[in-house]
Design an enzyme around this catalytic site. Sequence first.
Site, PDB file in Angstrom:
ATOM      1  N   ILE A  34       8.479   7.562  70.524  1.00 36.81           N
ATOM      2  CA  ILE A  34       8.591   9.044  70.278  1.00 36.81           C
ATOM      3  C   ILE A  34       7.601   9.518  69.045  1.00 36.81           C
ATOM      4  CG2 ILE A  34      10.857   9.163  71.312  1.00 36.81           C
ATOM      5  CD1 ILE A  34      12.087   9.274  68.415  1.00 36.81           C
ATOM      6  N   HIS A  35       6.990   8.628  68.462  1.00 38.01           N
ATOM      7  CA  HIS A  35       5.996   8.919  67.230  1.00 38.01           C
ATOM      8  C   HIS A  35       4.714   8.361  67.863  1.00 38.01           C
ATOM      9  CE1 HIS A  35       9.764   8.242  64.461  1.00 38.01           C
ATOM     10  NE2 HIS A  35       9.871   9.355  65.307  1.00 38.01           N
ATOM     11  N   LEU A  36       3.803   9.338  67.794  1.00 39.78           N
ATOM     12  CA  LEU A  36       2.409   9.038  68.465  1.00 39.78           C
ATOM     13  C   LEU A  36       1.411   9.556  67.210  1.00 39.78           C
ATOM     14  CD1 LEU A  36       4.013   9.035  71.174  1.00 39.78           C
ATOM     15  CD2 LEU A  36       1.825   9.326  72.272  1.00 39.78           C
TER      16      LEU A  36
END
Lengths: 488, 111
Positions: free
Chosen positions: A419-421
């Site tokens: 969910i974190h890019l």
Amino acid sequence: MTKEEIISCEILVIGSGPGGAITACLLAEAGRDVVLVEEGAFLPLPSSKPYSTEEMDQKYRHGGLTVAFGKNKIAYAEARCMGGGSEINSGLYHRPLPQSIQAWCDQFKIEGLNPSILQRHLEEVEKDLTVSYMPEKLSSPSLKLQQGAERLGWRYTETARCFKYEKRSDGEWIGKKQSMSQTYLPRAIRAGCRIMPNTSVIRIHQKRKHAKYVTAIQTDHMGNKKKLTLIFHELFICAGAVQTPYLLRKSGISRNVGNSLRMHPMIRLAAVFPDEVNDDPGVPVIQIEEFKPYLTLGCSCSSPGHLALWLEGSLQERQKKLDRWKHMAIYYVATTPLGLGQIRSIPFIQEPFVSYQLLPQDMKQLGEGLYRLGQVLFASEATELILPIQGYESVKTLTELEDFNKRGVAYGAAPITAIHLFSSCPMGEDESKCAVDSYGRLHNFENIHLNDASILPDCPGVNPQATIMAIARRNVKNFLSIIPRAVL
Amino acid sequence: MNHRTVEGIIESFFMESGDSKNLTIAQTVQAVSDKINRMPLLLKVAMSLFVFAFNVHGFIKTGKFFHGQTAYQRNSQIMQWRRSSIRPLREFIAFYEKLAFFVYFSKESAS
């Protein structure tokens, strides 16, 4: 398609997530003529229940079905709405680790940045977002993680959130997430920023390293499309770690763009407890700090639908397990891998191709993370762990997880999500690997600036929203101090 | 044909409930079909190829495409792919299964 429309402004901002919203807001409040375009719709925060299928349909790109291809596919979440990722995330707010910031400055040669400079910007962001801790008792899944950590002597923290809390007349606390649609976007509009939702930028047109205009397609509520030409003096691209490099690459700008995507890959499992624990409709706030930044252990949304994702078996088998859903909660391990990903534009395909290569040491790290998660959950009296891995559908002792600690997770054995890019267009003066300079200006271009998660040089190892917004704020303040208002 | 095959796969996951007219199941099938239509093009193409292969495999084994097979034949084919030693075949079934159950149990708990 109806006739083309031409719009002029001093500064065009593309993307309205945490980076774009603060950029547009501060520029407009400084008296600049700003247009903010956003591909997604402008939806009220409570237009759908958080983490529901309706929210995914309304606010996620492709309804939530976005995948990075590679030896192990990674399903990632990408928002497509006004406010971007802040509208769909948990609101967890974690300052970057000072050692991470310092390492970035050293490795990527970032000028004018250090932990104490960034702290000033973090403090301002925290005021604007009403960053605070929960005013009352933590939820049971959080308390279980806390209990396990205390028994093992591990460091843990209650993560703050971008939430504003108010006490009702009956004494109950109500919290409202302070997403971009609740904070910076209304401020930007009040300051005169023109916002254009449902507007997708197709291409940046540039001449001799100077961006002149962009072409875009705007869709109205009836589905009618209109072609737009947006002319500007300065361009800020804040479309996120995937869409920013995608737009640049399909516009013919590719140097160090889209080659170094980083993520925090996650594996989740469901823990079963003898007592009822599932009392939190959101994301619980306790995180294990003991192994940060390379491992984070925390809790996830644990609705029946989400629990069903991590169970195996037929409908009846899942139904039987879910009869006890109140005794279950989902926990995750997130890592900071060494592997990198790429974003590419493919001719005639109007979507980015995203790939990510997890290295063997990354899979080993995920395995260690699963083992650590097992340690803390068994220490908190979980009676069973349900892993989405064949052969591990019901784990009752820590010994059963030792193989993961020794050998890691095999490729393809477990569903991996992210969910974190970030980091697809890293910032810094090292032009051999950085796409933008120390303040987000695209190297060798006069007037293109990036100001979102794509410019973070590396994995922060913590929820990234604070880092993204503080760096974005710093960059906008620098821009305002050196670039005078253009004469229109 | 692909669309009917995908709907057939999703319906098969709920066959054992014995209540083919269950509204939640019908809504789930529709919701999953809608989601699949919104997939990124590259993923959609890849999944379409797998659906085609799934249909061809079923035709070779039973003489009928998936949506024309009996409930027993459908379950049998799904089980075969679910337990296959070939990872992409397992992932193909797992993808639809997870999506279907996520939507189903989300709707059931909301109702």
